[in-house]
Write a protein that holds these residues in place. Structure first.
Motif, PDB file in Angstrom:
ATOM      1  N   GLU A   1      -5.405  38.327 -10.830  1.00  0.00           N
ATOM      2  CA  GLU A   1      -4.699  37.059 -10.657  1.00  0.00           C
ATOM      3  C   GLU A   1      -3.325  37.067 -11.328  1.00  0.00           C
ATOM      4  O   GLU A   1      -2.328  36.623 -10.742  1.00  0.00           O
ATOM      5  CB  GLU A   1      -5.536  35.908 -11.227  1.00  0.00           C
ATOM      6  CG  GLU A   1      -6.879  35.711 -10.542  1.00  0.00           C
ATOM      7  CD  GLU A   1      -7.999  36.559 -11.138  1.00  0.00           C
ATOM      8  OE1 GLU A   1      -9.166  36.308 -10.790  1.00  0.00           O
ATOM      9  OE2 GLU A   1      -7.705  37.487 -11.938  1.00  0.00           O
ATOM     10  N   THR A   2      -3.281  37.586 -12.546  1.00  0.00           N
ATOM     11  CA  THR A   2      -2.018  37.561 -13.288  1.00  0.00           C
ATOM     12  C   THR A   2      -1.007  38.544 -12.717  1.00  0.00           C
ATOM     13  O   THR A   2       0.180  38.214 -12.585  1.00  0.00           O
ATOM     14  CB  THR A   2      -2.272  37.851 -14.776  1.00  0.00           C
ATOM     15  OG1 THR A   2      -3.008  36.757 -15.324  1.00  0.00           O
ATOM     16  CG2 THR A   2      -0.970  38.009 -15.546  1.00  0.00           C
ATOM     17  N   ARG A   3      -1.442  39.746 -12.380  1.00  0.00           N
ATOM     18  CA  ARG A   3      -0.491  40.712 -11.836  1.00  0.00           C
ATOM     19  C   ARG A   3       0.071  40.232 -10.493  1.00  0.00           C
ATOM     20  O   ARG A   3       1.249  40.427 -10.203  1.00  0.00           O
ATOM     21  CB  ARG A   3      -1.154  42.083 -11.717  1.00  0.00           C
ATOM     22  CG  ARG A   3      -1.489  42.707 -13.081  1.00  0.00           C
ATOM     23  CD  ARG A   3      -0.227  43.127 -13.820  1.00  0.00           C
ATOM     24  NE  ARG A   3      -0.467  43.484 -15.199  1.00  0.00           N
ATOM     25  CZ  ARG A   3      -0.847  44.691 -15.631  1.00  0.00           C
ATOM     26  NH1 ARG A   3      -1.083  45.653 -14.753  1.00  0.00           N
ATOM     27  NH2 ARG A   3      -1.003  44.930 -16.911  1.00  0.00           N
ATOM     28  N   ASP A   4      -0.755  39.583  -9.676  1.00  0.00           N
ATOM     29  CA  ASP A   4      -0.232  38.986  -8.436  1.00  0.00           C
ATOM     30  C   ASP A   4       0.790  37.902  -8.764  1.00  0.00           C
ATOM     31  O   ASP A   4       1.867  37.852  -8.166  1.00  0.00           O
ATOM     32  CB  ASP A   4      -1.367  38.382  -7.609  1.00  0.00           C
ATOM     33  CG  ASP A   4      -2.154  39.420  -6.816  1.00  0.00           C
ATOM     34  OD1 ASP A   4      -1.732  40.598  -6.776  1.00  0.00           O
ATOM     35  OD2 ASP A   4      -3.196  39.048  -6.237  1.00  0.00           O
ATOM     36  N   GLN A   5       0.445  37.038  -9.716  1.00  0.00           N
ATOM     37  CA  GLN A   5       1.354  35.948 -10.063  1.00  0.00           C
ATOM     38  C   GLN A   5       2.667  36.471 -10.628  1.00  0.00           C
ATOM     39  O   GLN A   5       3.739  35.913 -10.351  1.00  0.00           O
ATOM     40  CB  GLN A   5       0.690  35.001 -11.056  1.00  0.00           C
ATOM     41  CG  GLN A   5       1.526  33.747 -11.340  1.00  0.00           C
ATOM     42  CD  GLN A   5       0.873  32.822 -12.347  1.00  0.00           C
ATOM     43  OE1 GLN A   5      -0.260  33.039 -12.785  1.00  0.00           O
ATOM     44  NE2 GLN A   5       1.587  31.786 -12.742  1.00  0.00           N
ATOM     45  N   MET A   6       2.610  37.542 -11.413  1.00  0.00           N
ATOM     46  CA  MET A   6       3.834  38.134 -11.943  1.00  0.00           C
ATOM     47  C   MET A   6       4.754  38.573 -10.806  1.00  0.00           C
ATOM     48  O   MET A   6       5.959  38.288 -10.804  1.00  0.00           O
ATOM     49  CB  MET A   6       3.482  39.327 -12.837  1.00  0.00           C
ATOM     50  CG  MET A   6       2.821  38.955 -14.143  1.00  0.00           C
ATOM     51  SD  MET A   6       2.010  40.360 -14.973  1.00  0.00           S
ATOM     52  CE  MET A   6       3.439  41.391 -15.370  1.00  0.00           C
ATOM     53  N   GLY A   7       4.176  39.273  -9.836  1.00  0.00           N
ATOM     54  CA  GLY A   7       4.973  39.726  -8.703  1.00  0.00           C
ATOM     55  C   GLY A   7       5.492  38.587  -7.865  1.00  0.00           C
ATOM     56  O   GLY A   7       6.662  38.576  -7.447  1.00  0.00           O
ATOM     57  N   PHE A   8       4.656  37.586  -7.620  1.00  0.00           N
ATOM     58  CA  PHE A   8       5.074  36.448  -6.803  1.00  0.00           C
ATOM     59  C   PHE A   8       6.192  35.658  -7.487  1.00  0.00           C
ATOM     60  O   PHE A   8       7.099  35.151  -6.827  1.00  0.00           O
ATOM     61  CB  PHE A   8       3.880  35.525  -6.523  1.00  0.00           C
ATOM     62  CG  PHE A   8       2.848  36.113  -5.613  1.00  0.00           C
ATOM     63  CD1 PHE A   8       3.186  37.051  -4.643  1.00  0.00           C
ATOM     64  CD2 PHE A   8       1.518  35.733  -5.719  1.00  0.00           C
ATOM     65  CE1 PHE A   8       2.231  37.603  -3.801  1.00  0.00           C
ATOM     66  CE2 PHE A   8       0.551  36.269  -4.889  1.00  0.00           C
ATOM     67  CZ  PHE A   8       0.914  37.204  -3.923  1.00  0.00           C
ATOM     68  N   THR A   9       6.122  35.555  -8.813  1.00  0.00           N
ATOM     69  CA  THR A   9       7.188  34.858  -9.548  1.00  0.00           C
ATOM     70  C   THR A   9       8.519  35.587  -9.387  1.00  0.00           C
ATOM     71  O   THR A   9       9.565  34.967  -9.178  1.00  0.00           O
ATOM     72  CB  THR A   9       6.822  34.733 -11.034  1.00  0.00           C
ATOM     73  OG1 THR A   9       5.627  33.964 -11.156  1.00  0.00           O
ATOM     74  CG2 THR A   9       7.940  34.047 -11.816  1.00  0.00           C
ATOM     75  N   ALA A  10       8.482  36.920  -9.479  1.00  0.00           N
ATOM     76  CA  ALA A  10       9.705  37.695  -9.266  1.00  0.00           C
ATOM     77  C   ALA A  10      10.253  37.470  -7.862  1.00  0.00           C
ATOM     78  O   ALA A  10      11.467  37.287  -7.670  1.00  0.00           O
ATOM     79  CB  ALA A  10       9.433  39.181  -9.502  1.00  0.00           C
ATOM     80  N   LEU A  11       9.375  37.446  -6.868  1.00  0.00           N
ATOM     81  CA  LEU A  11       9.819  37.227  -5.492  1.00  0.00           C
ATOM     82  C   LEU A  11      10.339  35.813  -5.281  1.00  0.00           C
ATOM     83  O   LEU A  11      11.298  35.598  -4.517  1.00  0.00           O
ATOM     84  CB  LEU A  11       8.673  37.516  -4.518  1.00  0.00           C
ATOM     85  CG  LEU A  11       8.160  38.956  -4.475  1.00  0.00           C
ATOM     86  CD1 LEU A  11       7.070  39.096  -3.425  1.00  0.00           C
ATOM     87  CD2 LEU A  11       9.287  39.949  -4.219  1.00  0.00           C
ATOM     88  N   ASP A  12       9.750  34.843  -5.952  1.00  0.00           N
ATOM     89  CA  ASP A  12      10.263  33.469  -5.870  1.00  0.00           C
ATOM     90  C   ASP A  12      11.695  33.397  -6.382  1.00  0.00           C
ATOM     91  O   ASP A  12      12.545  32.689  -5.828  1.00  0.00           O
ATOM     92  CB  ASP A  12       9.390  32.525  -6.696  1.00  0.00           C
ATOM     93  CG  ASP A  12       8.020  32.285  -6.074  1.00  0.00           C
ATOM     94  OD1 ASP A  12       7.849  32.574  -4.876  1.00  0.00           O
ATOM     95  OD2 ASP A  12       7.123  31.809  -6.804  1.00  0.00           O
ATOM     96  N   ASN A  13      11.974  34.126  -7.451  1.00  0.00           N
ATOM     97  CA  ASN A  13      13.337  34.147  -8.004  1.00  0.00           C
ATOM     98  C   ASN A  13      14.302  34.840  -7.049  1.00  0.00           C
ATOM     99  O   ASN A  13      15.432  34.375  -6.863  1.00  0.00           O
ATOM    100  CB  ASN A  13      13.331  34.846  -9.367  1.00  0.00           C
ATOM    101  CG  ASN A  13      12.908  33.923 -10.484  1.00  0.00           C
ATOM    102  OD1 ASN A  13      13.669  33.065 -10.921  1.00  0.00           O
ATOM    103  ND2 ASN A  13      11.674  34.082 -10.948  1.00  0.00           N
ATOM    104  N   VAL A  14      13.863  35.943  -6.453  1.00  0.00           N
ATOM    105  CA  VAL A  14      14.707  36.634  -5.482  1.00  0.00           C
ATOM    106  C   VAL A  14      15.025  35.703  -4.320  1.00  0.00           C
ATOM    107  O   VAL A  14      16.180  35.595  -3.884  1.00  0.00           O
ATOM    108  CB  VAL A  14      14.011  37.916  -4.974  1.00  0.00           C
ATOM    109  CG1 VAL A  14      14.775  38.501  -3.784  1.00  0.00           C
ATOM    110  CG2 VAL A  14      13.922  38.950  -6.102  1.00  0.00           C
TER     111      VAL A  14
END
Length: 320
Positions: free
Chosen positions: A294-307
């Motif tokens: 869950e956390t590793r997915d959220q980490m990646g999704f947060t980066a993509l949200d910023n992009v």
């Protein structure tokens, strides 16, 4: 290789499948299958005139790398809370936005911190080794005793998102929570925790101590600081290995100044000082505080949200 007319993002580190799928769908991203180094990132971004890159520790961009990035690059996204692997000031000087994922790791890191606290206090490493060796011997009332967590005073260094999340969990175990930070938190955020203006002032009151501050600079915990803890204290670190003078930590663990420690981070990682592996009173993990699906997915999704925000002309959601 990517279609240069469509690709808008380089994923320069291995990411979970769900993150890779979204990156490819939304940004036509090129997703590496092995962590890239910094110069490979520079070369790729330049060759394909990319506006965005998601990096990791191995691809940490220092000043010389950032100076060589193409003028098309708008954002360097990090899928972690820490950005000590890159030169943020150099990126800002070139007008490049840097982002991180400060909220994504909070809950899992706090959970893991409590795991370290409990494991160090209750001699989990020793018990587990006894069982793997076949047990075969009954223990009496005075054998292999740990220390009770309930009722102990937990000192927290750094009362940000993770520090406060640890405090909530510790209070659930009946611990008294004290903390120190550069400034006092609002009463609502303290939630009953007691503030100390300095680390020096707090240390003598900490039966258990945990660190939750960024790395960089000189070690925060040296022989002097370990010496100010009550004899028999427990030390926990799931923040950064560079915060600790490991010679001083080893000395404290072998002299009895510390009863035990729970460590997830190390100065020379991924190579840990082999002396710690010889100590029964240390619970060791390989920098895994955020290691859940869950956390590793959220980490990646947060980066993509910023992009997505930056490439759409909006402000970054988590600017550094």
């Amino acid at each position: 290789m990517p279609d240069t007319q469509r690709t808008r993002l380089l994923i320069a580190r291995k990411v979970p499948a769900a993150v890779a799928k979204r990156a490819e769908t939304e940004f036509h991203a090129y997703v590496t299958d092995a962590d890239m180094d910094a110069w490979s990132v520079v070369e790729f971004c330049t060759k394909h005139a990319l506006p965005a890159v998601l990096i990791g520790k191995k691809s940490g961009l220092q000043a010389e790398h950032i100076a060589a990035l193409p003028p098309t690059l708008k954002i360097v996204a990090n899928a972690s809370a820490g950005v000590d692997h890159m030169d943020v000031a150099a990126a800002h000087a070139r007008g490049i936005v840097v982002t991180n994922a400060p909220d994504a790791l909070t809950e899992c890191t706090a959970d893991f911190t409590m795991l370290l606290v409990l494991a160090a206090c209750r001699r989990a490493s020793e018990y587990e080794r006894i069982m793997r060796a076949g047990w075969g011997k009954s223990f009496g009332m005075t054998d292999m005793l740990g220390t009770r967590v309930n009722g102990k005073t937990l000192g927290i260094v750094g009362f940000g998102r993770i520090g406060r999340a640890v405090a909530r969990r510790a209070q659930g175990f009946g611990m008294r929570v004290i903390y120190t930070d550069i400034q006092r938190a609002a009463p609502a955020l303290e939630n009953g925790a007691t503030y100390y203006e300095s680390l020096d002032a707090m240390l003598p009151h900490c039966q258990v101590l945990t660190l939750h501050v960024p790395g960089g600079g000189a070690p925060l915990m040296t022989a002097r600081e370990f010496g100010r803890l009550p004899q028999g204290a427990i030390f926990v670190n799931a923040a950064r290995g560079g915060l600790v003078d490991e010679d001083a930590l080893y000395a404290a663990l072998t002299s009895g100044q510390l009863r035990g420690a729970g460590l997830d981070v190390y100065r020379g990682e991924p190579n840990v000082d082999p002396r710690f592996a010889t100590l029964d009173n240390v619970f060791l993990t390989p920098h895994m505080a955020s290691a859940t699906v869950e956390t590793r997915d959220q980490m990646g999704f947060t980066a993509l949200d910023n992009v997505a925000a930056v490439l759409d002309g909006a402000s970054a959601l988590n600017p550094v």
